[in-house]
Design an enzyme around this catalytic site. Structure first.
Site, mmCIF file in Angstrom:
data_model
loop_
_atom_site.group_PDB
_atom_site.id
_atom_site.type_symbol
_atom_site.label_atom_id
_atom_site.label_comp_id
_atom_site.label_asym_id
_atom_site.label_seq_id
_atom_site.Cartn_x
_atom_site.Cartn_y
_atom_site.Cartn_z
ATOM 1 C CB SER A 149 -10.198 54.544 -63.513
ATOM 2 O OG SER A 149 -10.747 55.465 -62.616
ATOM 3 C CG ASP A 214 -9.468 62.295 -66.301
ATOM 4 O OD1 ASP A 214 -10.463 62.555 -65.590
ATOM 5 O OD2 ASP A 214 -8.997 61.158 -66.417
ATOM 6 C CG HIS A 243 -11.883 59.275 -65.769
ATOM 7 N ND1 HIS A 243 -10.569 59.192 -65.343
ATOM 8 C CD2 HIS A 243 -12.536 58.285 -65.120
ATOM 9 C CE1 HIS A 243 -10.445 58.214 -64.476
ATOM 10 N NE2 HIS A 243 -11.621 57.635 -64.330
#
Length: 399
Positions: A149, A214, A243
């Site tokens: 991320s 996601d 996610h």
């Protein structure tokens, strides 16, 4: 206005757990630091360190040693996580992937001093990298960078500076900070983590992992970054993954094992120009020995699709074809060389024209501007910031 926008983006991009999920204690018997509030297995060999960055912050890092490992993973975790939340994931990855692993907390995260910013995270990963080299004797060509991320930002920043890294893994990566919230078509100066501009510069193999569902960082981010890679590795698009929960899928660990196994068989990168021939040599050797793992997953220049959309649209031939045609043209006659120069001039003009047209797109669509309210920005970024906490607790509990 620009300065305030940049400061606001930097402020909202980071959301460290408060309070930290762990504490640091000193073992009276050994004098070594360790972290509390986690259950550590007896067979786990792990160091806790404090590293000083070039920006003057002191960050906390953990180094998991695997006696049989030949490669080392340098892991940059996601937002709203710290070493306490990541401890069990790090421990399991080191064990099951048969790698050494270093994880670190960004400035302002966990018990690291300072305050998180884009530039500080770059200094943080650099300090962790130097520790691997200077303290543990790990060589650049034996390091795999792993960015999750927000961690994809410092990961790619370091990757463009070191050209002999073994590989890069991008886990739910972002194209850039601003692109997480708005589908802008160009890079603005105040944006952070401009991964979309850096990924084409990476010369080592890149693995991209992203969940199809996601709702924080859309899978289009991962797919576009993969398309822009020079050295593509078979990506992992986890169906139904969001996610925060990709580690819970059996395919996640299987694919990483497959990737590590393939990377271990690759020769160490010496320079970019030699990589094509070494890749082909490895595949030939793999085929002759009956092991077709690399043959299945490493995408060579001959089969790699163009990552340039303009090349796709025009059907431009591959690099090898262009160079061959150039040699034939050069051998034919002096007049051919003049035509070649003229062709090059035209291509230069074409590139300049494209560049000028890109610069001309100097504003965002009015509809996007209308959505750019403070409340929407704050809510969306806070949702990004909080994305990792619950899923990491669940993963840690199951581990």
């Amino acid at each position: 206005m620009g300065t305030s926008t940049s400061s606001m983006a930097a402020k909202f991009a980071f959301y460290p757990p408060n309070p930290p999920s762990y504490n640091i204690i000193v073992d009276e018997a050994t004098g070594r630091m360790r972290i509390s509030d986690v259950h550590q297995r007896d067979n786990v060999d792990m160091d806790v360190l404090k590293l000083t960055t070039k920006r003057g912050n002191e960050i906390v890092a953990m180094y998991f040693k695997n006696a049989s490992a030949s490669l080392t993973l340098l892991y940059s975790h996601g937002n709203a996580a710290d070493l306490g939340l990541m401890f069990h994931i790090f421990s399991e990855l080191s064990l099951h992937l048969n790698v050494n692993l270093m994880g670190y907390d960004y400035s302002g995260y966990g018990h690291s001093s300072g305050k998180a910013s884009e530039q500080d995270t770059y200094a943080d990963i650099e300090a962790a990298y130097k520790c691997l080299e200077e303290t543990y004797g790990v060589k650049e060509e034996d390091i795999i960078l792993y960015g999750q991320s927000v961690g994809s930002g410092p990961t790619l920043e370091l990757a463009i500076r070191f050209h002999q890294l073994r590989a890069v893994v991008l886990h739910s990566p972002i194209l850039s900070g601003l692109r997480v919230m708005y589908p802008v078509k160009r890079t603005f100066w105040f944006d952070i983590y401009k991964n979309i501009d850096k990924i084409p510069l990476i010369s080592c193999p890149v693995l991209v992992i992203h969940g199809t569902e996601d709702d924080v960082v859309d899978i289009s981010h991962g797919k576009q970054l993969w398309e822009l890679c020079k050295e593509k590795y078979e990506p992992l698009w986890l169906k139904g993954g969001n996610h925060c929960n990709l580690e819970l899928y059996p395919e996640y660990l299987r694919h990483l094992r497959k990737f590590i196994s393939a990377i271990e068989k690759l020769p160490r990168l010496r320079n970019v120009s030699e990589q094509k021939t070494t890749d082909e040599a490895v595949v030939a050797e793999s085929s002759s020995s009956g092991n077709n793992t690399i043959e299945q997953v490493i995408i060579l220049d001959k089969s790699r699709p163009s990552t340039d959309l303009r090349e796709k649209e025009k059907g431009r031939p591959s690099i090898g074809q262009r160079s061959e045609k150039s040699r034939l043209s050069t051998d034919s006659s002096g007049s051919s060389r003049e035509k070649s120069r003229s062709s090059i001039d035209k291509r230069d003009k074409s590139r300049k024209s494209v560049d000028r047209s890109g610069k001309a797109r100097n504003s965002v669509d009015q509809q996007e501007k209308a959505r750019n309210s403070f409340d929407r920005l704050g809510n969306m970024v806070r949702s990004v910031g909080l994305c990792n906490v619950d899923c990491l607790k669940q993963t840690a509990a199951e581990a």
